[in-house]
Design a protein around this motif. Sequence first.
Motif, PDB file in Angstrom:
ATOM      1  N   GLY A  35       0.817  -1.198   0.000  1.00  0.00           N
ATOM      2  CA  GLY A  35       0.000   0.000   0.000  1.00  0.00           C
ATOM      3  C   GLY A  35       0.854   1.252   0.000  1.00  0.00           C
ATOM      4  N   TYR A  36       0.338   2.298  -0.612  1.00  0.00           N
ATOM      5  CA  TYR A  36       1.038   3.581  -0.619  1.00  0.00           C
ATOM      6  C   TYR A  36       0.054   4.703  -0.890  1.00  0.00           C
ATOM      7  CZ  TYR A  36       1.182   2.706  -5.713  1.00  0.00           C
ATOM      8  OH  TYR A  36       0.862   2.430  -7.013  1.00  0.00           O
ATOM      9  N   SER A  37       0.487   5.916  -0.585  1.00  0.00           N
ATOM     10  CA  SER A  37      -0.333   7.110  -0.760  1.00  0.00           C
ATOM     11  C   SER A  37       0.413   8.130  -1.587  1.00  0.00           C
ATOM     12  CB  SER A  37      -0.670   7.733   0.600  1.00  0.00           C
ATOM     13  OG  SER A  37      -1.358   6.820   1.399  1.00  0.00           O
ATOM     14  N   PRO A  53       9.654   7.391  12.564  1.00  0.00           N
ATOM     15  CA  PRO A  53       8.910   8.626  12.821  1.00  0.00           C
ATOM     16  C   PRO A  53       7.879   9.006  11.745  1.00  0.00           C
ATOM     17  CG  PRO A  53      11.194   8.930  13.432  1.00  0.00           C
ATOM     18  CD  PRO A  53      11.103   7.583  12.767  1.00  0.00           C
ATOM     19  N   ILE A  54       8.218   8.867  10.480  1.00  0.00           N
ATOM     20  CA  ILE A  54       7.278   9.224   9.409  1.00  0.00           C
ATOM     21  C   ILE A  54       6.047   8.320   9.459  1.00  0.00           C
ATOM     22  CG2 ILE A  54       6.963   9.154   6.889  1.00  0.00           C
ATOM     23  CD1 ILE A  54       9.897  10.147   6.692  1.00  0.00           C
ATOM     24  N   GLU A  55       6.280   7.025   9.702  1.00  0.00           N
ATOM     25  CA  GLU A  55       5.169   6.064   9.742  1.00  0.00           C
ATOM     26  C   GLU A  55       4.320   6.261  11.001  1.00  0.00           C
ATOM     27  OE1 GLU A  55       4.692   4.665   7.007  1.00  0.00           O
ATOM     28  OE2 GLU A  55       6.680   4.928   6.157  1.00  0.00           O
ATOM     29  N   HIS A  56       4.984   6.516  12.121  1.00  0.00           N
ATOM     30  CA  HIS A  56       4.242   6.780  13.362  1.00  0.00           C
ATOM     31  C   HIS A  56       3.369   8.025  13.210  1.00  0.00           C
ATOM     32  CE1 HIS A  56       3.259   6.978  17.584  1.00  0.00           C
ATOM     33  NE2 HIS A  56       3.657   8.247  17.583  1.00  0.00           N
ATOM     34  N   ASN A  83      10.376   1.165   3.881  1.00  0.00           N
ATOM     35  CA  ASN A  83       9.536   0.012   3.543  1.00  0.00           C
ATOM     36  C   ASN A  83      10.364  -1.091   2.889  1.00  0.00           C
ATOM     37  OD1 ASN A  83       7.760  -1.630   1.663  1.00  0.00           O
ATOM     38  ND2 ASN A  83       6.212  -0.504   2.811  1.00  0.00           N
ATOM     39  N   VAL A  84      11.175  -0.730   1.901  1.00  0.00           N
ATOM     40  CA  VAL A  84      12.002  -1.721   1.201  1.00  0.00           C
ATOM     41  C   VAL A  84      12.991  -2.371   2.162  1.00  0.00           C
ATOM     42  CG1 VAL A  84      13.779  -1.998  -0.572  1.00  0.00           C
ATOM     43  CG2 VAL A  84      11.724  -0.666  -1.068  1.00  0.00           C
ATOM     44  N   LEU A  85      13.671  -1.560   2.981  1.00  0.00           N
ATOM     45  CA  LEU A  85      14.614  -2.107   3.955  1.00  0.00           C
ATOM     46  C   LEU A  85      13.914  -3.024   4.949  1.00  0.00           C
ATOM     47  CD1 LEU A  85      16.970   0.892   4.815  1.00  0.00           C
ATOM     48  CD2 LEU A  85      17.607  -1.281   3.760  1.00  0.00           C
ATOM     49  N   HIS A  86      12.745  -2.594   5.412  1.00  0.00           N
ATOM     50  CA  HIS A  86      12.007  -3.396   6.385  1.00  0.00           C
ATOM     51  C   HIS A  86      11.689  -4.775   5.832  1.00  0.00           C
ATOM     52  CE1 HIS A  86       8.319  -4.807   8.435  1.00  0.00           C
ATOM     53  NE2 HIS A  86       8.981  -4.410   9.498  1.00  0.00           N
ATOM     54  N   TRP A  87      11.150  -4.845   4.633  1.00  0.00           N
ATOM     55  CA  TRP A  87      10.755  -6.143   4.064  1.00  0.00           C
ATOM     56  C   TRP A  87      11.974  -6.969   3.653  1.00  0.00           C
ATOM     57  CZ3 TRP A  87       6.486  -7.789   5.691  1.00  0.00           C
ATOM     58  CH2 TRP A  87       5.460  -6.884   5.969  1.00  0.00           C
ATOM     59  N   TRP A  88      13.031  -6.332   3.200  1.00  0.00           N
ATOM     60  CA  TRP A  88      14.250  -7.051   2.830  1.00  0.00           C
ATOM     61  C   TRP A  88      14.887  -7.666   4.078  1.00  0.00           C
ATOM     62  CZ3 TRP A  88      19.622  -5.580   3.417  1.00  0.00           C
ATOM     63  CH2 TRP A  88      20.493  -6.420   2.727  1.00  0.00           C
ATOM     64  N   GLY A 138       7.755  10.807   1.118  1.00  0.00           N
ATOM     65  CA  GLY A 138       7.637   9.664   0.213  1.00  0.00           C
ATOM     66  C   GLY A 138       8.909   8.846   0.074  1.00  0.00           C
ATOM     67  N   LEU A 139      10.012   9.483  -0.238  1.00  0.00           N
ATOM     68  CA  LEU A 139      11.267   8.766  -0.446  1.00  0.00           C
ATOM     69  C   LEU A 139      11.766   8.074   0.831  1.00  0.00           C
ATOM     70  CD1 LEU A 139      13.383   7.977  -2.525  1.00  0.00           C
ATOM     71  CD2 LEU A 139      14.586  10.101  -2.003  1.00  0.00           C
ATOM     72  N   PRO A 140      11.823   8.775   1.978  1.00  0.00           N
ATOM     73  CA  PRO A 140      12.246   8.068   3.199  1.00  0.00           C
ATOM     74  C   PRO A 140      11.301   6.911   3.559  1.00  0.00           C
ATOM     75  CG  PRO A 140      12.360  10.438   3.541  1.00  0.00           C
ATOM     76  CD  PRO A 140      11.681  10.219   2.218  1.00  0.00           C
ATOM     77  N   SER A 141       9.998   7.106   3.348  1.00  0.00           N
ATOM     78  CA  SER A 141       9.035   6.050   3.641  1.00  0.00           C
ATOM     79  C   SER A 141       9.248   4.848   2.715  1.00  0.00           C
ATOM     80  CB  SER A 141       7.610   6.590   3.494  1.00  0.00           C
ATOM     81  OG  SER A 141       6.664   5.591   3.797  1.00  0.00           O
ATOM     82  N   LEU A 142       9.495   5.105   1.436  1.00  0.00           N
ATOM     83  CA  LEU A 142       9.751   4.028   0.478  1.00  0.00           C
ATOM     84  C   LEU A 142      11.022   3.261   0.849  1.00  0.00           C
ATOM     85  CD1 LEU A 142       9.206   2.535  -2.209  1.00  0.00           C
ATOM     86  CD2 LEU A 142      10.542   4.325  -3.323  1.00  0.00           C
TER      87      LEU A 142
END
Length: 138
Positions: A51-53, A117-120, A98-103, A91-95
């Motif tokens: 998901g993304y916005s 912080p951005i996600e919180h 996200n990629v680092l988290h799943w990897w 957007g870029l830090p969140s992306l």
Amino acid sequence: MDTVKRILLWIWQFPQNIVALICMLFIGRKNYRTEMIGCVKSIITKDIASGYSLGDYIFIKPWYSGITVRHEYGHCIQSRIFGPLYLIVIGLPSLIHNVLHWWLKGLGVIWDYYSFPIEHWADVLGNKYMPSNDVEAR
């Protein structure tokens, strides 16, 4: 929201709104359906990795929970705050996160995704501003 205000807000978020429309083109109209959540259009499709916005658009999978939808709505609020800077500041830090988290999750390293912080902040904004009846309907 009156028409003039909506147009000005769309222009304020122009870069991310254009990217969202391009994403919709790549997904293909027959591969998604839309629903309105307040003033935000949700694009519901199986044809995304996550998901993304982007501006006034939320891209989600059909089975996502109301919690995830609310979180993505929070990112829409961030887009309204940062306008043309959203893609760089949020957007870029969140992306990347996200990629680092799943990897790293695939390698066995697990952390609370929403402690970033951005996600919180997206969670806080979504919980505060998303119309509750729109989430409960999912």
